[in-house]
Design an enzyme around this catalytic site. Sequence first.
Site, PDB file in Angstrom:
ATOM      1  N   ASN A   1       0.851  -1.135  -0.203  1.00 51.74           N
ATOM      2  CA  ASN A   1       0.040  -0.090  -0.004  1.00 51.74           C
ATOM      3  C   ASN A   1       0.815   1.373   0.050  1.00 51.74           C
ATOM      4  O   ASN A   1       1.950   1.373   0.607  1.00 51.74           O
ATOM      5  CB  ASN A   1      -0.695   0.093   1.334  1.00 51.74           C
ATOM      6  CG  ASN A   1      -1.742   1.359   1.284  1.00 51.74           C
ATOM      7  OD1 ASN A   1      -2.812   1.224   0.658  1.00 51.74           O
ATOM      8  ND2 ASN A   1      -1.366   2.236   1.940  1.00 51.74           N
TER       9      ASN A   1
ATOM     10  N   GLU B   1      -1.311   0.269  -5.267  1.00 54.19           N
ATOM     11  CA  GLU B   1      -1.233   1.606  -5.831  1.00 54.19           C
ATOM     12  C   GLU B   1      -0.038   1.810  -6.956  1.00 54.19           C
ATOM     13  O   GLU B   1      -0.054   2.642  -7.689  1.00 54.19           O
ATOM     14  CB  GLU B   1      -1.309   2.829  -4.917  1.00 54.19           C
ATOM     15  CG  GLU B   1      -2.627   2.938  -4.226  1.00 54.19           C
ATOM     16  CD  GLU B   1      -2.790   2.501  -2.843  1.00 54.19           C
ATOM     17  OE1 GLU B   1      -1.988   1.543  -2.601  1.00 54.19           O
ATOM     18  OE2 GLU B   1      -3.723   2.794  -2.188  1.00 54.19           O
TER      19      GLU B   1
ATOM     20  N   ASP C   1      -3.834  22.469   7.191  1.00 51.77           N
ATOM     21  CA  ASP C   1      -4.511  21.305   6.333  1.00 51.77           C
ATOM     22  C   ASP C   1      -4.967  21.975   5.047  1.00 51.77           C
ATOM     23  O   ASP C   1      -4.670  22.823   4.561  1.00 51.77           O
ATOM     24  CB  ASP C   1      -5.595  20.815   7.229  1.00 51.77           C
ATOM     25  CG  ASP C   1      -5.846  19.435   7.320  1.00 51.77           C
ATOM     26  OD1 ASP C   1      -5.450  18.830   6.253  1.00 51.77           O
ATOM     27  OD2 ASP C   1      -6.350  18.813   8.250  1.00 51.77           O
TER      28      ASP C   1
HETATM   29  C1  LIG Z   1      -0.527  16.094  -0.520  1.00 48.22           C
HETATM   30  C2  LIG Z   1      -1.204  14.886   0.583  1.00 48.22           C
HETATM   31  C3  LIG Z   1      -1.128  14.888   1.836  1.00 48.22           C
HETATM   32  C4  LIG Z   1      -1.661  13.948   2.549  1.00 48.22           C
HETATM   33  N1  LIG Z   1      -1.208  13.813   3.885  1.00 48.22           N
HETATM   34  C5  LIG Z   1      -1.793  12.711   4.717  1.00 48.22           C
HETATM   35  C6  LIG Z   1      -1.473  12.316   6.029  1.00 48.22           C
HETATM   36  O1  LIG Z   1      -0.612  13.142   6.557  1.00 48.22           O
HETATM   37  N2  LIG Z   1      -1.862  11.445   6.621  1.00 48.22           N
HETATM   38  C7  LIG Z   1      -2.764  10.470   6.088  1.00 48.22           C
HETATM   39  O2  LIG Z   1      -3.370   9.432   6.464  1.00 48.22           O
HETATM   40  N3  LIG Z   1      -3.281  10.805   4.677  1.00 48.22           N
HETATM   41  C8  LIG Z   1      -2.739  11.841   3.975  1.00 48.22           C
HETATM   42  N4  LIG Z   1      -2.975  12.265   2.719  1.00 48.22           N
HETATM   43  C9  LIG Z   1      -4.204  11.200   2.229  1.00 48.22           C
HETATM   44  C10 LIG Z   1      -3.843   9.830   1.689  1.00 48.22           C
HETATM   45  O3  LIG Z   1      -2.621  10.028   0.924  1.00 48.22           O
HETATM   46  C11 LIG Z   1      -5.005   9.317   0.857  1.00 48.22           C
HETATM   47  O4  LIG Z   1      -6.106   9.504   1.483  1.00 48.22           O
HETATM   48  C12 LIG Z   1      -4.745   7.924   0.399  1.00 48.22           C
HETATM   49  O5  LIG Z   1      -5.635   7.571  -0.660  1.00 48.22           O
HETATM   50  C13 LIG Z   1      -5.147   6.825   1.427  1.00 48.22           C
HETATM   51  O6  LIG Z   1      -5.272   5.724   0.626  1.00 48.22           O
HETATM   52  P1  LIG Z   1      -5.351   4.396   1.530  1.00 48.22           P
HETATM   53  O7  LIG Z   1      -6.536   4.432   2.386  1.00 48.22           O
HETATM   54  O8  LIG Z   1      -5.093   3.384   0.435  1.00 48.22           O
HETATM   55  O9  LIG Z   1      -3.952   4.345   2.659  1.00 48.22           O
HETATM   56  C14 LIG Z   1      -2.735  13.165   1.824  1.00 48.22           C
HETATM   57  C15 LIG Z   1      -2.899  13.152   0.681  1.00 48.22           C
HETATM   58  C16 LIG Z   1      -2.266  14.256   0.119  1.00 48.22           C
HETATM   59  C17 LIG Z   1      -2.511  14.165  -1.667  1.00 48.22           C
END
Ligand SMILES: Cc1cc2nc3c(=O)[nH]c(=O)nc-3n(C[C@H](O)[C@H](O)[C@H](O)COP(=O)(O)O)c2cc1C
Length: 439
Positions: free
Chosen positions: A140, A201, A247
């Site tokens: 992941n 991914e 944020d």
């Molecule tokens: C620039 C950026 C910063 C992000 N920062 C965080 C973070 O600090 N913590 C978090 O859990 N998700 C963060 N996200 C969201 C996750 O990357 C995103 O929700 C991801 O799709 C999670 O996928 P998953 O459920 O497969 O892990 C961020 C997304 C972006 C685009």
Amino acid sequence: MNVRSFITWAGEKGALIEIERAVDPHLELARVMCALDGQAVLFHALTGFSGWRAVAGVCARREHFAAALGCAVPDVIHRMADALAHPSLPPVLDYGPCQEVTEERVDLTRLPIPRYHPDDGGRYVTAGVAVIKDPDFGRNISFHRLMVLDETRFAARLVEGRGTHTAWGKVTGDLPVAIAIDCPIQVLLAAAMSPPKDVDELSIAHALAPTPLMRCQTVDLEVPAEAELIFEGRITHTLTEEGPFPDLTGTMDIVRRQPVVIIDRITHRRDPIFHALLPGGMEHKNLMGMPREPTIFAAVNEVCRCTGVHVTPGGTSWLHAVVQIEKQHREDGRRAIWAAFRGHSSLKHVVVVDTDVDLYDPADVEWAIATRFQADRDLVVLTDQPGSSLDPSATQTPGQKTRTTKMGLDATAPLGKARQGYEKVRYGSVDLGQYGIKR
Ligand SMILES: Cc1cc2nc3c(=O)[nH]c(=O)nc-3n(C[C@H](O)[C@H](O)[C@H](O)COP(=O)(O)O)c2cc1C
């Protein structure tokens, strides 16, 4: 498209701002990034960090994604949908530029990690893509902001219920992690997607554009071979305070108890470039909003003919969307509203427009609302709905899902004869060059 090819592409297009003067990663870099938000910027020198450059705005425009995927801007949404449906396992190389240099010892304080705002909890990595392996679902990747604690440790923000948090909750010991910075654009896009838990991914990234991987040196994980900087380490079960930090909404996120990440190895390219991503800036917005567009598109397409979706930056690229439909039945506008909320559960406000409205032009969308919408007839209001935790105006109760009121505006014109009078008058086009006007 890796970051160096992107810099070359943007330079050739005249779309790259280059700053030769040294800029301090402590607060100054963020101010310059904010003043130039929406543009690609290459910082040739960083105060106190010789040998390093920094890049910003890699994902700040839709054109950048289109260039990376080799398609037109409106087709990016279709390419994302296609890659989600047909992931492709990337090859693992024996050699990768991300391991050109192995640091003799881990010292995070020697890296140009910026402090963005005076109120921040510390210096932050904002464009780090974390790779982990879930014991049940496999690989992941996702973004996690990382606050520097000392020479070898970060505090990582793991949003509850997402991939990394779920995997971390399953293991009793440390969870091995590799964090890649300056990933190719297709990797950044894939990392922001939320496919089903067992979908890798990095295979989505490889389906978007070739994404060779490289095995890490100290953990059993693979990272994009063309990234600039790699941290290898482990997410521990020790908690510490993380935040405050801006944020996506541009408001300040609170301090929380979050896991400590210990870094055991740092590798990077020669003459490395550090990717600085402004929290709440256009790059953050695009990466959050664009992956929701194919899911809204698919949901709306189940109930009527959807021709486009734009998750708009004014709505923090998370809470607002414009949905374009080819209306065939009287109720299509309303059906599209309900479906859009199903396609992205954090969506709060949606406007549905016809195909003659430019969904990327806020003035054109407002024109549709002004001329085609009546609140007593075309407004859908849904009270007490599950909402986004990012919305400060929603009802937030600790330990419970956020509640919010949702609103959909059907700004489509009526069908058939009743449509007369709703059409925009079109003037013929001219070649302004013939009038001595250069544009
Ligand atoms: C620039 C950026 C910063 C992000 N920062 C965080 C973070 O600090 N913590 C978090 O859990 N998700 C963060 N996200 C969201 C996750 O990357 C995103 O929700 C991801 O799709 C999670 O996928 P998953 O459920 O497969 O892990 C961020 C997304 C972006 C685009």
